[in-house]
Design a protein around this motif. Structure first.
Motif, PDB file in Angstrom:
ATOM      1  N   GLU A 127      32.190   6.737   4.971  1.00 53.48           N
ATOM      2  CA  GLU A 127      31.669   6.783   6.524  1.00 53.48           C
ATOM      3  C   GLU A 127      29.964   6.681   6.445  1.00 53.48           C
ATOM      4  OE1 GLU A 127      32.840   9.796   9.049  1.00 53.48           O
ATOM      5  OE2 GLU A 127      34.832   9.032   9.291  1.00 53.48           O
ATOM      6  N   THR A 128      29.363   7.427   5.342  1.00 51.00           N
ATOM      7  CA  THR A 128      28.246   7.539   5.319  1.00 51.00           C
ATOM      8  C   THR A 128      27.563   6.404   4.656  1.00 51.00           C
ATOM      9  OG1 THR A 128      28.033   9.966   4.996  1.00 51.00           O
ATOM     10  CG2 THR A 128      26.101   8.766   4.049  1.00 51.00           C
ATOM     11  N   VAL A 129      28.362   5.728   3.739  1.00 47.57           N
ATOM     12  CA  VAL A 129      27.765   4.421   3.182  1.00 47.57           C
ATOM     13  C   VAL A 129      27.945   3.275   4.200  1.00 47.57           C
ATOM     14  CG1 VAL A 129      28.291   2.558   1.309  1.00 47.57           C
ATOM     15  CG2 VAL A 129      28.382   4.997   0.596  1.00 47.57           C
ATOM     16  N   PHE A 130      28.820   3.082   4.873  1.00 45.49           N
ATOM     17  CA  PHE A 130      29.090   2.023   5.966  1.00 45.49           C
ATOM     18  C   PHE A 130      28.517   2.686   7.270  1.00 45.49           C
ATOM     19  CE2 PHE A 130      32.242   1.027   2.585  1.00 45.49           C
ATOM     20  CZ  PHE A 130      32.155  -0.231   2.341  1.00 45.49           C
ATOM     21  N   SER A 131      28.135   3.744   7.328  1.00 47.04           N
ATOM     22  CA  SER A 131      27.454   4.101   8.812  1.00 47.04           C
ATOM     23  C   SER A 131      28.558   4.028   9.901  1.00 47.04           C
ATOM     24  CB  SER A 131      26.277   3.260   9.305  1.00 47.04           C
ATOM     25  OG  SER A 131      25.134   3.246   8.327  1.00 47.04           O
ATOM     26  N   TRP A 132      29.890   4.276   9.522  1.00 53.38           N
ATOM     27  CA  TRP A 132      30.906   4.600  10.290  1.00 53.38           C
ATOM     28  C   TRP A 132      30.640   5.516  11.273  1.00 53.38           C
ATOM     29  CZ3 TRP A 132      34.448   1.172  11.633  1.00 53.38           C
ATOM     30  CH2 TRP A 132      35.242   1.368  12.380  1.00 53.38           C
ATOM     31  N   PRO A 133      30.772   5.353  12.497  1.00 55.86           N
ATOM     32  CA  PRO A 133      30.302   6.634  13.651  1.00 55.86           C
ATOM     33  C   PRO A 133      31.655   7.504  13.695  1.00 55.86           C
ATOM     34  CG  PRO A 133      31.288   4.518  14.690  1.00 55.86           C
ATOM     35  CD  PRO A 133      31.178   4.147  13.109  1.00 55.86           C
ATOM     36  N   GLY A 134      32.069   8.023  12.359  1.00 61.22           N
ATOM     37  CA  GLY A 134      32.922   8.986  12.426  1.00 61.22           C
ATOM     38  C   GLY A 134      32.151  10.740  12.286  1.00 61.22           C
ATOM     39  N   MET A 135      33.035  11.494  11.841  1.00 62.99           N
ATOM     40  CA  MET A 135      32.431  12.934  11.656  1.00 62.99           C
ATOM     41  C   MET A 135      31.550  12.937  10.397  1.00 62.99           C
ATOM     42  SD  MET A 135      33.794  14.019  14.444  1.00 62.99           S
ATOM     43  CE  MET A 135      33.074  15.465  14.160  1.00 62.99           C
ATOM     44  N   ALA A 136      31.273  12.232   9.619  1.00 63.55           N
ATOM     45  CA  ALA A 136      30.491  12.491   8.433  1.00 63.55           C
ATOM     46  C   ALA A 136      29.106  12.814   8.676  1.00 63.55           C
ATOM     47  CB  ALA A 136      30.635  11.082   7.295  1.00 63.55           C
ATOM     48  N   ALA A 137      28.395  12.008   9.447  1.00 68.72           N
ATOM     49  CA  ALA A 137      26.922  12.258   9.595  1.00 68.72           C
ATOM     50  C   ALA A 137      26.889  13.600  10.479  1.00 68.72           C
ATOM     51  CB  ALA A 137      26.459  11.208  10.355  1.00 68.72           C
ATOM     52  N   THR A 138      27.875  13.782  11.411  1.00 67.21           N
ATOM     53  CA  THR A 138      27.600  14.902  12.166  1.00 67.21           C
ATOM     54  C   THR A 138      28.139  16.069  11.431  1.00 67.21           C
ATOM     55  OG1 THR A 138      28.625  13.648  14.025  1.00 67.21           O
ATOM     56  CG2 THR A 138      28.923  15.944  14.238  1.00 67.21           C
ATOM     57  N   LEU A 139      28.790  16.178  10.327  1.00 68.59           N
ATOM     58  CA  LEU A 139      29.161  17.272   9.547  1.00 68.59           C
ATOM     59  C   LEU A 139      27.807  17.743   8.874  1.00 68.59           C
ATOM     60  CD1 LEU A 139      30.945  19.428   8.336  1.00 68.59           C
ATOM     61  CD2 LEU A 139      31.564  17.598   6.567  1.00 68.59           C
ATOM     62  N   VAL A 140      27.154  16.398   8.248  1.00 67.30           N
ATOM     63  CA  VAL A 140      25.859  16.998   7.504  1.00 67.30           C
ATOM     64  C   VAL A 140      24.858  17.533   8.498  1.00 67.30           C
ATOM     65  CG1 VAL A 140      24.082  15.781   6.191  1.00 67.30           C
ATOM     66  CG2 VAL A 140      26.369  15.114   5.906  1.00 67.30           C
ATOM     67  N   GLU A 141      24.747  16.809   9.659  1.00 65.72           N
ATOM     68  CA  GLU A 141      23.476  17.294  10.659  1.00 65.72           C
ATOM     69  C   GLU A 141      23.907  18.661  10.828  1.00 65.72           C
ATOM     70  OE1 GLU A 141      23.542  14.606  13.830  1.00 65.72           O
ATOM     71  OE2 GLU A 141      22.860  12.923  12.531  1.00 65.72           O
ATOM     72  N   SER A 142      25.061  19.106  11.380  1.00 64.93           N
ATOM     73  CA  SER A 142      25.522  20.390  11.679  1.00 64.93           C
ATOM     74  C   SER A 142      25.286  21.391  10.732  1.00 64.93           C
ATOM     75  CB  SER A 142      26.886  20.606  12.310  1.00 64.93           C
ATOM     76  OG  SER A 142      27.664  20.079  11.120  1.00 64.93           O
ATOM     77  N   ALA A 143      25.650  20.965   9.510  1.00 65.02           N
ATOM     78  CA  ALA A 143      25.371  22.002   8.193  1.00 65.02           C
ATOM     79  C   ALA A 143      23.857  22.360   8.118  1.00 65.02           C
ATOM     80  CB  ALA A 143      25.901  21.437   7.050  1.00 65.02           C
ATOM     81  N   ALA A 144      22.866  21.278   8.166  1.00 67.96           N
ATOM     82  CA  ALA A 144      21.572  21.365   7.915  1.00 67.96           C
ATOM     83  C   ALA A 144      20.766  22.164   9.095  1.00 67.96           C
ATOM     84  CB  ALA A 144      20.756  20.109   7.766  1.00 67.96           C
ATOM     85  N   ALA A 145      21.317  21.932  10.202  1.00 67.25           N
ATOM     86  CA  ALA A 145      20.770  22.612  11.412  1.00 67.25           C
ATOM     87  C   ALA A 145      21.614  23.914  11.618  1.00 67.25           C
ATOM     88  CB  ALA A 145      20.733  21.747  12.514  1.00 67.25           C
TER      89      ALA A 145
END
Length: 323
Positions: A266-284
């Protein structure tokens, strides 16, 4: 069927305390993170913010509360059906999940079903022709692909298919500025689906191939061959029902890898799933959202393992599983 239902009941009872324990551990580990959540909340204004402004933000988001207090508030809110507020998305966690989880579930589910179907088919054929040219070719390809991380497969598809041949889009789920459409979703999902499916096939196929090869040496199959049963009839009626059980068991244990692979793809293809959200929530340190994602992932792994074992018991009642 009763044995399978009883097994599911036991696993469900076990899953409850396990998921609660996972949530406790998640809050404890997240509290040790070196990230300052104020950086995510304030963004570009972080450096210019005064101490009083930073203190106001900390008070507004309860950043200074202990991790166990944060867990306590989240847990009893979740019991009441309130998963909390996502500070990174400025939305309720329920809304964030409703918007993004369908993309992840659709991609992961389709990849798992496709990988299982391909692995069972190819593994069955190569297992019945063990040592032949097709067996050696498929086994060699499977071992090679198994050694490739999902991001390598993803980047290769982007470079060759999207950039080189320009056959399919490389990112997103729709063209920039366009709304989601069925055709656009399918077109944009092809490459991430292939990447995730390819990463799941090797071990499933090798397991099926080994199980079929062993079944071919059994007395029951030899007797069937002696009666003139061969080809698809032999595979479907005598070999597959026994050989598919190890593959079903492996499906349950591979779910953690599927979840991790889906996040990478999802991160490589910028698929609008939960991957980016998981990273953002962990960092913040967005505890509410991070807890929901972590507990949801843990529950998915437990459910997948339970369902695969229950399916094995339903197929072969001779299998005895206490829990």
């Amino acid at each position: 069927m009763c044995a399978a239902a009883r097994l599911l009941g036991i696993r469900t009872a076990v899953a409850v305390p396990v998921t609660v324990a996972v949530s406790v551990v998640m809050f404890g580990i997240a509290s040790l993170s070196p990230f300052d959540p104020l950086v995510a909340y304030l963004g570009d204004n972080y450096q210019a913010a005064t101490q009083s402004q930073r203190a106001a933000v900390r008070a507004a988001y309860d950043i200074d509360q202990s991790w166990w207090q944060a867990w306590w508030n989240w847990f009893f809110g979740a019991v009441r059906g309130d998963l909390g507020w996502s500070s990174t998305k400025s939305q309720s966690v329920t809304t964030v999940l409703a918007e993004r989880i369908p993309f992840t579930l659709a991609l992961s589910g389709a990849a798992l079903v496709t990988a299982a179907a391909v692995a069972i088919l190819v593994g069955g054929i190569t297992g019945m022709r063990r040592g032949g040219a097709l067996d050696r070719l498929c086994t060699g390809v499977a071992v090679t692909v198994a050694a490739m991380p999902p991001f390598v497969v993803s980047l290769t598809l982007v470079a060759v298919v999207a950039v080189g041949l320009r056959l399919l889009p490389a990112s997103g789920a729709s063209a920039p500025g366009d709304d989601y459409t069925a055709g656009g979703l399918v077109r944009h999902a092809v490459l991430p689906l292939i990447a995730l499916t390819v990463s799941q096939i090797p071990w499933l196929m090798l397991t099926m191939r080994t199980a079929v090869a062993q079944a071919c040496e059994s007395d029951a199959v030899r007797a069937a061959r002696a009666r003139g049963v061969d080809g698809w009839a032999l595979l479907r009626g005598h070999i597959a029902p026994v050989s598919v059980l190890p593959t079903l068991a492996l499906l349950g244990t591979r779910l953690p890898e599927l979840i991790a692979g889906a996040a990478i793809v999802e991160t490589v293809f910028s698929w609008p799933g939960m991957a980016a959200t998981l990273v953002e929530s962990a960092a913040a340190l967005d505890f509410s959202l991070l807890a929901a994602l972590t507990v949801g992932s843990a529950f998915a792994v437990l459910a997948g393992s339970a369902l695969s074992d229950a399916a094995a018991v339903a197929i072969d009642p001779r299998i005895e599983m206490k829990a």
